[in-house]
Every structure is written in structure tokens, then in C-alpha cells.
Design an enzyme around this catalytic site. Sequence first.
Site, PDB file in Angstrom:
ATOM      1  N   LYS A  55       0.839  -1.211   0.000  1.00  0.00           N
ATOM      2  CA  LYS A  55       0.000   0.000   0.000  1.00  0.00           C
ATOM      3  C   LYS A  55       0.866   1.250   0.000  1.00  0.00           C
ATOM      4  CE  LYS A  55      -3.876  -2.336   2.207  1.00  0.00           C
ATOM      5  NZ  LYS A  55      -4.644  -2.646   3.412  1.00  0.00           N
ATOM      6  N   GLN A  67      -4.526  -1.354   9.545  1.00  0.00           N
ATOM      7  CA  GLN A  67      -4.530  -2.683   8.934  1.00  0.00           C
ATOM      8  C   GLN A  67      -5.177  -3.701   9.880  1.00  0.00           C
ATOM      9  OE1 GLN A  67      -3.646  -3.288   5.815  1.00  0.00           O
ATOM     10  NE2 GLN A  67      -3.948  -5.495   5.908  1.00  0.00           N
ATOM     11  N   ASP A  92     -10.578   3.261   3.893  1.00  0.00           N
ATOM     12  CA  ASP A  92     -10.933   1.841   3.771  1.00  0.00           C
ATOM     13  C   ASP A  92     -12.438   1.670   3.553  1.00  0.00           C
ATOM     14  OD1 ASP A  92      -9.059  -0.232   3.809  1.00  0.00           O
ATOM     15  OD2 ASP A  92      -8.742  -0.087   5.980  1.00  0.00           O
TER      16      ASP A  92
HETATM   17  N1  GUN Z   1      -6.884  -6.634   6.027  1.00  0.00           N
HETATM   18  C1  GUN Z   1      -7.172  -7.355   4.914  1.00  0.00           C
HETATM   19  N2  GUN Z   1      -7.673  -6.550   3.962  1.00  0.00           N
HETATM   20  C2  GUN Z   1      -7.700  -5.305   4.489  1.00  0.00           C
HETATM   21  C3  GUN Z   1      -8.103  -4.052   3.984  1.00  0.00           C
HETATM   22  O1  GUN Z   1      -8.566  -3.893   2.855  1.00  0.00           O
HETATM   23  N3  GUN Z   1      -7.958  -3.000   4.830  1.00  0.00           N
HETATM   24  C4  GUN Z   1      -7.467  -3.135   6.082  1.00  0.00           C
HETATM   25  N4  GUN Z   1      -7.384  -2.043   6.848  1.00  0.00           N
HETATM   26  N5  GUN Z   1      -7.103  -4.290   6.577  1.00  0.00           N
HETATM   27  C5  GUN Z   1      -7.202  -5.369   5.778  1.00  0.00           C
END
Ligand code: GUN
Length: 284
Positions: free
Chosen positions: A53, A97, A120
Site C-alpha cells: 500500500k 490494517q 478503507d
Molecule cells: N486486512 C485485509 N484486507 C484489508 C483491507 O482492505 N484493509 C485493512 N485495513 N485491513 C485489511
Amino acid sequence: MTAQLINGNALAQQVRTEVAHRVSALKSHGVQPHLAVILVGEDPGSQVYVRNKVADSEQTGLNATLERYPASLPQEELLARIAILNADPSVHGILVQLPLPKHMDANLVIEAIAPEKDVDGFHVASAGALMVGQPGFRPCTPYGCMRMLESIGMKDLRGKHAVVIGRSNIVGKPMAMMLLAANATVTICHSGTADLAALTRQADIVVAAVGKRNVLTADMVKPGAVVIDVGMNRDDAGKLCGDVDFAGVQNVAGWITPVPGGVGPMTRAMLLVNTLEAAEAAKT
Ligand code: GUN
């Protein structure tokens, strides 16, 4: 029949190029879009995700800062850090996350993020906005799936029946809402839904988002249907695979997304879109 591939890598590259142009425009107005990513603990999968990311952001001209904390971080300290980021006008997006360590309440943590920085799209305010058709951040995975449908000319889904398998808060449920918003008729299933195949065989679009291999096999698909595979699993040889039996389904479907190179890159690209739009909204 052999299905046509919906190439997530190519489409994500197109999205990143669009984002990069809009980031340049923002920068010329003195705004540097900035995403703050928080990782708590050492989950190996999460470490890869957050690294990607941050790298994606930087390649597109977005600032991304990664804050790493030990799994022992008290929840109050995480909440205090989020409050500081909420109040910082130089930060446009905040991503915590998941999964979080067991002593934390993920819902409480997500609700602590200011909705205008919830890139998100997991906050209840974002989910509610999607539900009632108001603007707000859309969760990146279903948002990316919708872009994939648009890329094959399926924007208005009036008259189409979409079946979503899986009802998680971050994929299945928002996916169903977005399909409804595009005028589709939508059925949401559980992987254990009785006679799932009878439902999927009626579908013009099937979205498989269970997290289990071979949830969707060739006998469950209407000839010519669009199949979107959100799964991320490993096969017996340890190779990445989705929820769909690709080898079989590709002989029946009209369109299919591969794994890898399908929904995954689109999820990453849509986070950039959300972060950019958070910064654009903050400017005005
Ligand atoms: N864990 C797995 N996929 C995601 C996501 O898209 N966002 C976040 N914050 N955590 C995750």
C-alpha cells in the site's frame, strides 16, 4: 466457450495513471495527498499488504507514512494516535490494517477514525452512506469489482441478476449494496446456502468472496456469465488461487477474473482513488 479475462493488473495500471494525474493537479494547488497507515503487531500477511500500500501510494505521488506498533500496544494508545491523525490537516486518509491483536476491539478502533479520512470505507458512517445512496468512501475490494464490471461495459445492471457468495462487512455486504445501486437484482448467499448452485446458475454475474477454494465450479455457472473471484487461497502446491475453480469455470463463463492478477490489484488501486478523493474533498 472460453471466457475472456478481465485483467486486473492492466485495469489497475489505468486507475493509477488517472490517480497520478489528479494528484499532480492537487499538488499544483499546494495540496500533497497523504495516507497514514497503521500496523499493529507482526502478522506476516499484513506486513506484505501494508508495504504494498505504501509503495503503490508513493509510485502515484501520494505521501504514505507507515506507523508500526508492537502487538502489545494498549488500545487507548492506538485510539489516542488516531485522534491525533484525525486532527492533523496534512493527513487525508487513515488506514488501520486488520486483523488487530486480540485484546483490541476492531469495531471501536475503526469507529475512532474520522469518517472523512476513512479511506478503507469500513466506518459505520461509510457503510450507512452506501446503504442509503449518499456519497462516502466505498470499501476498496467491492469498489474495484464494480470498476471491473464497468470496464466490460456493465455499468447499469438493470435487468441483471447478481449473486454474491459471502457476506462479510468488507466485501460481500458492500458488494451487494453497490450492485443494487447499479440497478441489479441481487441475491446474497452464504457458502452454506442450501442449493447454492440453483441460485448461481440463474446469475448473470457471480461474485465469489468466501475465502475457500472451489466454492464456484463449472456446473454452477450459467453459460456466458461474468465471474468475479475475490478469493485469495493457496492450492495443494502452495500456489495462489481464488474461490473459483478457474480451470473449469473458464470454459463456461463469458468473462472471468484471474487470481492472481484480478481483484487484488484493483483493491490496491481503489485505495489510491479513495485517498486522492479524501485530499480533493479536504481542499474544497
Ligand atoms: N486486512 C485485509 N484486507 C484489508 C483491507 O482492505 N484493509 C485493512 N485495513 N485491513 C485489511
